[in-house]
Design a protein around this motif. Structure first.
Motif, PDB file in Angstrom:
ATOM      1  N   LEU A 184      69.919 -17.142  74.811  1.00 35.72           N
ATOM      2  CA  LEU A 184      68.850 -16.971  73.823  1.00 35.72           C
ATOM      3  C   LEU A 184      68.980 -18.035  72.746  1.00 35.72           C
ATOM      4  O   LEU A 184      70.075 -18.530  72.464  1.00 35.72           O
ATOM      5  N   ALA A 221      59.068 -11.324  71.269  1.00 39.25           N
ATOM      6  CA  ALA A 221      60.126 -11.386  70.263  1.00 39.25           C
ATOM      7  C   ALA A 221      59.596 -11.262  68.837  1.00 39.25           C
ATOM      8  O   ALA A 221      60.377 -11.236  67.881  1.00 39.25           O
ATOM      9  N   LYS A 264      62.019 -10.674  61.372  1.00 38.72           N
ATOM     10  CA  LYS A 264      62.444 -10.034  62.623  1.00 38.72           C
ATOM     11  C   LYS A 264      62.535  -8.520  62.450  1.00 38.72           C
ATOM     12  O   LYS A 264      62.155  -7.750  63.339  1.00 38.72           O
ATOM     13  N   TYR A 268      64.415 -15.058  70.654  1.00 36.15           N
ATOM     14  CA  TYR A 268      64.851 -13.851  69.967  1.00 36.15           C
ATOM     15  C   TYR A 268      64.081 -13.707  68.663  1.00 36.15           C
ATOM     16  O   TYR A 268      63.828 -12.606  68.197  1.00 36.15           O
TER      17      TYR A 268
END
Length: 214
Positions: free
Chosen positions: A15, A213, A110, A204
């Motif tokens: 990743l 992601a 994220k 990611y």
């Protein structure tokens, strides 16, 4: 104590993320190595074998290292990209640590919940936080690179972290273009060792709502 003769092995997923620094450090130093995704993919089964219950982990003969900073500097020392002068080494550490502070901004979008919150978090990263740090970092260049006339471990770290943001499709290229000296250092670092051969792994982090992601 000399470095072991064995081929080093980095345990991490395929990743694009924090281990890109170590991967690029290997390429910059032209050190033959392997990426151990088998143990990484055996997570959390492999967790008990990790000194701090997290990866990346570097295995090199009898040496086992955890913590990204320690791993990155170890590789840089192996390949001659880490300064031997104690003052220059401390200056290199300062820049590397500052870049890692900047890298930490990527976790807010994220971890944000909901599309609008994520987009707002990304807008803050690219509109406020990263430009602030680019300004700090540009002042710390010592000529063409952070290492002076030649790139050092700090330059590889910068290239790696900016690349993670680029891979996330957050528009960081337009931000970097506003800092021409940093842009030149970034472009120049691509020519170090085998850095130009680096292929980033899966996503990611992503600022694209269409990406899984995101």
């Amino acid at each position: 104590m000399p470095f072991p003769d064995a081929k080093p092995s980095l345990v991490y997923w395929d990743l694009c993320g924090r281990a890109d620094i170590a991967k690029l450090m290997f390429l910059a130093c032209e050190i033959d190595h392997e990426l151990d995704t088998t143990n990484a993919n055996n997570w959390p089964g492999y967790k008990s074998e990790c000194p701090f219950a997290q990866i990346p982990i570097l295995h090199h003969g009898d040496v086992t290292l955890a913590q990204g900073g320690a791993i990155n500097r170890y590789i840089a020392r192996m390949g001659g990209l880490y300064p031997t002068d104690p003052v220059e080494a401390s200056e290199c550490d300062m820049v590397m640590d500052g870049i890692m502070d900047m890298f930490g901004f990527i976790f807010a979008p994220k971890n944000a919940e909901g599309k609008e919150a994520k987009l707002a978090a990304w807008a803050k990263v690219t509109g406020e936080q990263v430009p602030l740090y680019f300004g700090f970092l540009e002042k710390l260049l010592k000529g063409k690179f952070f290492g002076g006339d030649k790139a050092n471990a700090a330059d590889i770290t910068f290239y790696a972290v900016v690349g993670v943001f680029v891979h996330a499709e957050c528009g960081i290229e337009e931000v970097l273009a506003k800092f021409p000296k940093l842009q030149a250092a970034y472009d120049g670092t691509k020519e170090v060792g085998k850095v130009s051969e680096f292929v980033r792994g899966g996503h990611y982090f992503s600022a694209n709502p269409e990406n899984d992601a995101f």
